[in-house]
Design an enzyme around this catalytic site. Structure first.
Site, short mmCIF file in Angstrom:
data_model
loop_
_atom_site.label_atom_id
_atom_site.label_comp_id
_atom_site.label_asym_id
_atom_site.label_seq_id
_atom_site.Cartn_x
_atom_site.Cartn_y
_atom_site.Cartn_z
N LYS A 1 1.36 13.64 2.24
CA LYS A 1 0.58 12.87 3.21
C LYS A 1 0.49 13.57 4.56
O LYS A 1 -0.41 13.31 5.35
CB LYS A 1 1.18 11.47 3.40
CG LYS A 1 0.97 10.58 2.19
CD LYS A 1 0.97 9.10 2.53
CE LYS A 1 0.57 8.31 1.28
NZ LYS A 1 0.66 6.90 1.39
N LYS B 1 -2.83 12.11 -9.08
CA LYS B 1 -2.71 10.71 -9.52
C LYS B 1 -3.88 9.86 -9.00
O LYS B 1 -4.44 10.15 -7.93
CB LYS B 1 -1.37 10.12 -9.10
CG LYS B 1 -1.24 9.83 -7.63
CD LYS B 1 -0.14 8.80 -7.35
CE LYS B 1 -0.29 8.28 -5.93
NZ LYS B 1 0.32 7.01 -5.66
N LYS C 1 -5.56 4.99 -4.17
CA LYS C 1 -6.44 4.11 -3.39
C LYS C 1 -7.18 4.89 -2.32
O LYS C 1 -8.26 4.52 -1.90
CB LYS C 1 -5.59 3.08 -2.65
CG LYS C 1 -5.02 2.01 -3.49
CD LYS C 1 -4.40 0.96 -2.57
CE LYS C 1 -3.35 0.17 -3.29
NZ LYS C 1 -2.08 0.13 -2.59
P1 ATP Z 1 -2.19 5.44 -2.98
O1 ATP Z 1 -2.75 5.15 -4.36
O2 ATP Z 1 -3.22 5.31 -1.91
O3 ATP Z 1 -1.45 6.74 -2.93
P2 ATP Z 1 -0.24 3.74 -3.81
O4 ATP Z 1 -1.13 3.01 -4.75
O5 ATP Z 1 0.69 4.77 -4.35
O6 ATP Z 1 -1.14 4.31 -2.69
P3 ATP Z 1 1.13 1.28 -3.50
O7 ATP Z 1 0.01 0.35 -3.38
O8 ATP Z 1 2.28 0.90 -2.67
O9 ATP Z 1 0.72 2.74 -3.07
O10 ATP Z 1 1.60 1.40 -5.02
C1 ATP Z 1 1.94 0.24 -5.74
C2 ATP Z 1 2.56 0.59 -7.05
O11 ATP Z 1 1.63 1.29 -7.88
C3 ATP Z 1 3.78 1.52 -6.96
O12 ATP Z 1 4.77 1.04 -7.85
C4 ATP Z 1 3.27 2.86 -7.42
O13 ATP Z 1 4.28 3.63 -8.02
C5 ATP Z 1 2.24 2.46 -8.44
N1 ATP Z 1 1.21 3.49 -8.60
C6 ATP Z 1 0.40 4.00 -7.63
N2 ATP Z 1 -0.46 4.90 -8.13
C7 ATP Z 1 -0.19 4.98 -9.47
C8 ATP Z 1 -0.74 5.74 -10.56
N3 ATP Z 1 -1.76 6.57 -10.36
N4 ATP Z 1 -0.24 5.56 -11.80
C9 ATP Z 1 0.77 4.67 -12.02
N5 ATP Z 1 1.35 3.93 -11.04
C10 ATP Z 1 0.88 4.07 -9.78
#
Ligand code: ATP
Ligand code: LTN
Length: 330
Positions: A113, A194, A197
């Site tokens: 980040k 990955k 969002k």
């Molecule tokens: P960003 O996607 O913007 O990096 P984030 O989605 O990682 O943000 P959170 O909204 O806090 O951040 O994530 C919520 C949950 O979703 C966490 O448990 C995270 O590990 C899971 N998660 C996020 N992205 C993935 C993915 N691509 N595959 C599986 N699990 C995910």
């Protein structure tokens, strides 16, 4: 035997996508019948990067509504907003004083980040410590999360063990819980990173609230490869393997079953079928979301969740303060 305590959180930073759902939220729902669960909308984590205040408030309610739309039942699980329980910030500070800048600078999410920047917001740097506070504040046993959070869970365990070494029996040491299939859903346009969002291309992800037309468009243009065989091989065929993972997780079929179903078929067939499976999985979620998001109960549910969370946090925070010698003894 007392039920296990489960805690997890999702950031209100945009629409929840299939990665969040398959990696985390599906586990939240599985666990609500067997454990005492707390699921939090972590708005204080969201402000580690600049947020529009109006949008942030809306997103908090969106995530809370999505929690329920995917099947969380506020009678079974405690659903609440992080900033409404002040213990998170208090314990966060105490844990900041037990963590080291060296270990925080090794966090890969922070490094990703903060890429290309000379100086970082302090909150972004200490984000994993606040996450540890979220978890430890409730004597949590199990933390269901996606694979990307493994390093943060390890840090949380290290901090708990470190404090316990100095002040025995202060914290319960938690474990992460990861899905066998879906723990790491990859981006549709770049299957080596990955699904996220925050990625710029909206077709890199499928949000739970996407329309059927958007779902179709994003899947049909997903990156595959030129070799044409449908085979699960994340190393050499990351795009196709990601589609198979999503197919498997949404349909309940195993990966070999999905491979067998599409034996001899083309990528177009796999994608078309995945469009249908995805639309069928997300339509009921979207419908429930629309009902809950503007219902009058939503505020009551979050008020009640915050009150129940505060009641669980209070004795833990009292214990921590007593062990550290903070404040006068009660
Ligand atoms: P960003 O996607 O913007 O990096 P984030 O989605 O990682 O943000 P959170 O909204 O806090 O951040 O994530 C919520 C949950 O979703 C966490 O448990 C995270 O590990 C899971 N998660 C996020 N992205 C993935 C993915 N691509 N595959 C599986 N699990 C995910
Ligand atoms: N860092 C997590 C969100 C999060 C979390 C938590 C997850 C904040 N606090 C406590 C589990 C437990 C992320 O997914 N980005």
């Amino acid at each position: 035997m007392a039920k296990e305590r489960v805690f997890s959180g999702v950031q209100p930073t945009g629409n929840i996508h299939l990665g969040n759902y398959l990696g985390a939220l599906k586990q939240f729902v599985e666990l609500q019948d067997e454990a005492e669960c707390l699921y939090c909308v972590v708005d204080m984590h969201a402000i580690t990067v600049p947020q529009d205040p109006k949008e942030l408030r809306e997103h908090v309610l969106d995530v809370a509504s999505l929690y329920m739309a995917v099947g969380l039942d506020p009678k079974k699980a405690i659903l609440f907003v992080q900033s409404e329980v002040s213990g998170h910030a208090e314990l966060g500070w105490i844990l900041n004083c037990s963590s080291y800048t060296g270990e925080l600078s090794r966090m890969t999410q922070f490094k990703a980040k903060n890429k290309g920047r000379e100086s970082a917001p302090t909150g972004l740097f200490t984000y994993p410590v606040l996450m540890a506070a979220d978890i430890l504040l409730y004597d949590t046993n199990v933390v269901p999360v996606g694979n990307d959070q493994k390093q943060h869970i390890e840090l949380c365990r290290d901090l708990a063990l470190r404090v316990n070494h100095r002040f025995p029996d202060t914290f319960v040491v938690p474990e992460g819980r990861f899905m066998k299939s879906g723990a790491r859903i990859m981006s549709l346009d770049d299957p080596t990173s990955k699904m996220s969002k925050s990625a710029e291309n909206i077709h890199s992800r499928i949000s739970l609230l996407d329309t059927d037309a958007k779902i179709k468009k994003s899947i049909m243009r997903a990156t595959t490869d030129s070799d044409m065989t449908i085979r699960f091989d994340p190393e050499n065929k990351p795009g196709v393997s990601n589609l198979l993972t999503i197919y498997s997780a949404l349909s309940g079929m195993s990966i070999p079953e999905v491979e067998a179903k599409f034996d001899g078929a083309g990528y177009g067939d796999l994608k078309k079928s995945l469009v249908t499976v995805t639309q069928e999985a997300l339509t009921p979620i979207r419908d429930r979301f629309d009902q809950i998001r503007h219902s009058s109960e939503l505020d009551d549910i979050l008020d009640d969740g915050a009150a129940r969370a505060r009641a669980l946090a209070e004795p833990v925070l009292d214990r921590v303060k007593e062990h550290f010698g903070i404040g006068r003894l009660k």
